[in-house]
Write a protein that holds these residues in place. Structure first.
Motif, short mmCIF file in Angstrom:
data_model
loop_
_atom_site.label_atom_id
_atom_site.label_comp_id
_atom_site.label_asym_id
_atom_site.label_seq_id
_atom_site.Cartn_x
_atom_site.Cartn_y
_atom_site.Cartn_z
N CYS A 103 12.12 4.50 3.46
CA CYS A 103 10.92 5.22 3.91
C CYS A 103 10.07 4.37 4.86
N GLY A 104 10.56 3.18 5.23
CA GLY A 104 9.81 2.34 6.16
C GLY A 104 9.93 2.87 7.58
N ASN A 105 9.19 2.24 8.49
CA ASN A 105 9.24 2.67 9.89
C ASN A 105 10.39 1.99 10.62
N MET B 165 10.59 0.69 0.30
CA MET B 165 9.36 0.83 1.07
C MET B 165 8.82 -0.56 1.41
N VAL B 166 9.68 -1.32 2.11
CA VAL B 166 9.29 -2.71 2.45
C VAL B 166 9.08 -2.83 3.96
N LYS B 167 8.63 -4.00 4.34
CA LYS B 167 8.39 -4.29 5.75
C LYS B 167 9.66 -3.97 6.55
N VAL C 78 0.81 -1.24 0.00
CA VAL C 78 0.00 0.00 0.00
C VAL C 78 0.83 1.28 0.00
N MET C 79 1.85 1.33 0.87
CA MET C 79 2.60 2.58 1.02
C MET C 79 3.46 2.87 -0.21
N GLY C 80 4.23 1.89 -0.65
CA GLY C 80 5.13 2.09 -1.78
C GLY C 80 4.37 2.40 -3.06
N HIS D 93 9.50 -1.46 -8.67
CA HIS D 93 9.92 -2.85 -8.51
C HIS D 93 9.36 -3.41 -7.22
N ASN D 94 9.05 -4.69 -7.24
CA ASN D 94 8.60 -5.37 -6.03
C ASN D 94 9.12 -6.81 -6.09
N ARG D 95 9.43 -7.37 -4.92
CA ARG D 95 9.94 -8.75 -4.88
C ARG D 95 9.05 -9.68 -5.70
N SER D 96 7.76 -9.67 -5.41
CA SER D 96 6.86 -10.47 -6.26
C SER D 96 6.32 -9.57 -7.36
N PRO D 97 6.60 -9.91 -8.63
CA PRO D 97 6.33 -8.98 -9.73
C PRO D 97 4.85 -8.69 -9.97
N GLU D 98 3.95 -9.50 -9.37
CA GLU D 98 2.51 -9.23 -9.60
C GLU D 98 2.14 -7.82 -9.16
N ARG D 99 2.72 -7.40 -8.05
CA ARG D 99 2.38 -6.06 -7.53
C ARG D 99 2.82 -4.97 -8.53
N THR D 100 3.99 -5.19 -9.14
CA THR D 100 4.49 -4.21 -10.11
C THR D 100 3.55 -4.16 -11.31
#
Ligand code: NDP
Length: 476
Positions: A100-102, A73-75, A12-14, A31-38
């Protein structure tokens, strides 16, 4: 290489941050580890701007203009380190990694030092405002080097919330400064929410009012000095009716407050620095207490009649008392939070501008409020202000609120309604203004059992009384 900035981690954030960047005219590699999100980001929102999707980290890095700026912007925690480890071999000196993560500021300090050895800039950045903020304009608190801010500043200041034409983003200071300030922001958010919750509880107990009626009171307050996002959504939540039961929503929610840990981090850091952030600590502990169901049940059974009926005669006067007590307690919580930032800044040599920090919390973030303008003003007028409590506007508000504050806390105690943050803020205020504190007795006791010595009010030096001997005083 065409993208001005990249975002890896498209939950959500990224995803929303990337959309915000694209909508503001920046070309964003995603880019995202699992490409479905991209793929889904580009499929659903590709029309909002220029995205350069990449399925591998190598392609992602190759898509960026130099010096590269990569937002992670990951966990928070292990995943951040995993992504950094994957990125570093692909980057070149001068490139910038933005987390940018917490993250905890100590992790940020560690990562900054490690990446500096590779000639890379590591910029721990606090982002507040949740997913809506990320999309429409968050409050952004970047740490890191001045050089990194020269590249990032114009980008972040453009996508941040704007208040009176001023962006809610500024360079906070080196290494962990940004994440530290974000941490204290969240701590203040805990205190603010606890104070609001106590005010609601006091109004409900004192007036015997229904949530919808209390919602109206908060709505009224939002037109004055207390105007803020949290007061506004309090009215919204209190006015909401549960569809399934027809009851007030707030009555069907389990009264167990959860937390992700930033309040705890704030309190832990304040303990290390020796800064009494009692409001934030009470708020954090109040959430913990609410979760101890077994103890609450046992105490309820053991002390069913320990409270007393609370009958308020003058409704309007009571509502005004609670409002003033809330404002005074809130001033204490913010004063303590800013003390904490100043102490962190001194400890870690960050040179944080306190007024500037208040400026970027005026919009975008959860604690955005009219009040923050006054904090900025207070520090602008007096950068070496000892405590916000004595700045003219706040001193007036507190002084005007003292009788109300005392009545509310005393009445709550008599009725047996818990108001830990109201009560402890008042105690903090009274302790600060006391002529003499019983700390003198503490010193006497420490000297008695442990020969820990003491200082005197009338002479220089360090002294010890021979408690087990003839009780004469010796210079230590
Ligand atoms: P989450 O914290 O739920 O993290 C999910 C993302 O992390 C996914 O993109 C996931 O990739 C990725 N990820 C997890 N583990 C790894 C790993 N080992 N290697 C690579 N990628 C990994 O997402 P949010 O969007 O909620 O939050 C992102 C960050 O922003 C967090 O640090 C959070 O604390 C912070 N934050 C969140 C706010 C909020 O309101 N939610 C507000 C402010 C900050 P995959 O899709 O492959 O699983």
């Amino acid at each position: 290489a065409t993208a001005q900035i990249g975002v890896t981690g498209l939950a959500v954030m990224g995803r929303n941050l990337a959309r915000n960047l694209a909508r503001n005219g920046f070309t964003v590699a995603v880019h995202n580890r699992s490409p479905e999100r991209t793929r889904s980001l580009v499929a659903e929102h590709g029309g909002e701007g220029r995205f350069v999707p990449a399925e591998s980290m190598a392609d992602f890095v190759a898509a960026l203009e130099r010096p590269r700026a990569v937002i992670v912007m990951v966990k928070a925690g292990g995943p951040t380190d995993a992504v950094i480890d994957e990125l570093v071999p692909l980057l070149e000196p001068g490139d910038i990694v933005v987390d940018c993560g917490n993250a905890h500021f100590a992790d940020t300090r560690r990562r900054e030092e490690a990446l500096r050895d590779h000639g890379l800039h590591f910029v721990g950045t606090g982002v507040s405002g949740g997913e809506e903020g990320a999309l429409h304009g968050p409050s952004i608190m970047p740490g890191g080097s001045d050089e990194s801010y020269r590249k990032l500043g114009p980008i972040f200041e453009k996508i941040a919330a704007q208040v009176d034409g001023v962006p809610c983003c500024r360079h906070i200071g080196p290494d962990g400064a940004g994440h530290f300030v974000k941490m204290v922001h969240n701590g203040i958010e805990y205190a603010d929410m606890q104070l609001i919750a106590e005010a609601y509880d006091l109004l409900r107990a004192g007036l015997g009012a229904e949530p919808a009626e209390i919602a109206e009171i908060f709505r009224g307050w939002n037109g004055g000095e207390l105007e803020s996002f949290l007061i506004e959504i309090t009215a919204d939540v209190l006015a909401h009716t549960d569809a399934a039961s027809g009851r007030p929503f707030v009555d069907v929610v389990l009264d167990r407050a959860e937390q992700k840990g930033t309040g705890r981090w704030t309190v832990q850091s304040a303990l290390d620095l020796g800064i009494p952030i009692t409001g934030i600590a009470e708020a954090t502990f109040a959430r913990s207490l609410s979760g101890h169901a077994d103890q609450r049940e046992a105490a309820r059974a053991a002390f069913p009649d320990a409270g007393a009926t609370w009958r308020v005669d003058d409704r309007d006067a009571f509502v005004e008392d609670v409002r003033r007590a809330l404002l005074a307690s809130k001033i204490v919580a913010y004063a303590q939070g800013f003390d904490h930032i100043r102490a962190g800044s001194r400890e870690y040599d960050w040179n944080i501008d306190l007024g500037g920090t208040a400026t970027i919390w005026r919009g975008g973030c959860i604690i955005r409020a009219r009040f923050l303008d006054r904090i900025r003003q207070a520090y602008d007028e007096q950068p070496d202000l000892s405590t916000l409590l004595v700045a003219p506007y706040f001193a007036d508000a507190v002084a005007a609120g003292v009788p109300s504050w005392r009545r509310v806390v005393a009445d709550a105690a008599r009725a047996g309604v818990p108001a830990p943050a109201f009560a402890s803020s008042l105690a903090y205020f009274d302790a600060l203004r006391a002529q003499r504190l019983p700390a003198a007795l503490i010193q006497g006791l420490r000297d008695n059992f442990g020969a820990h010595t003491y200082h005197r009010v009338d002479r220089e030096g360090t002294f010890h009384t021979l408690w087990a001997g003839d009780r004469s005083e010796v210079e230590a």
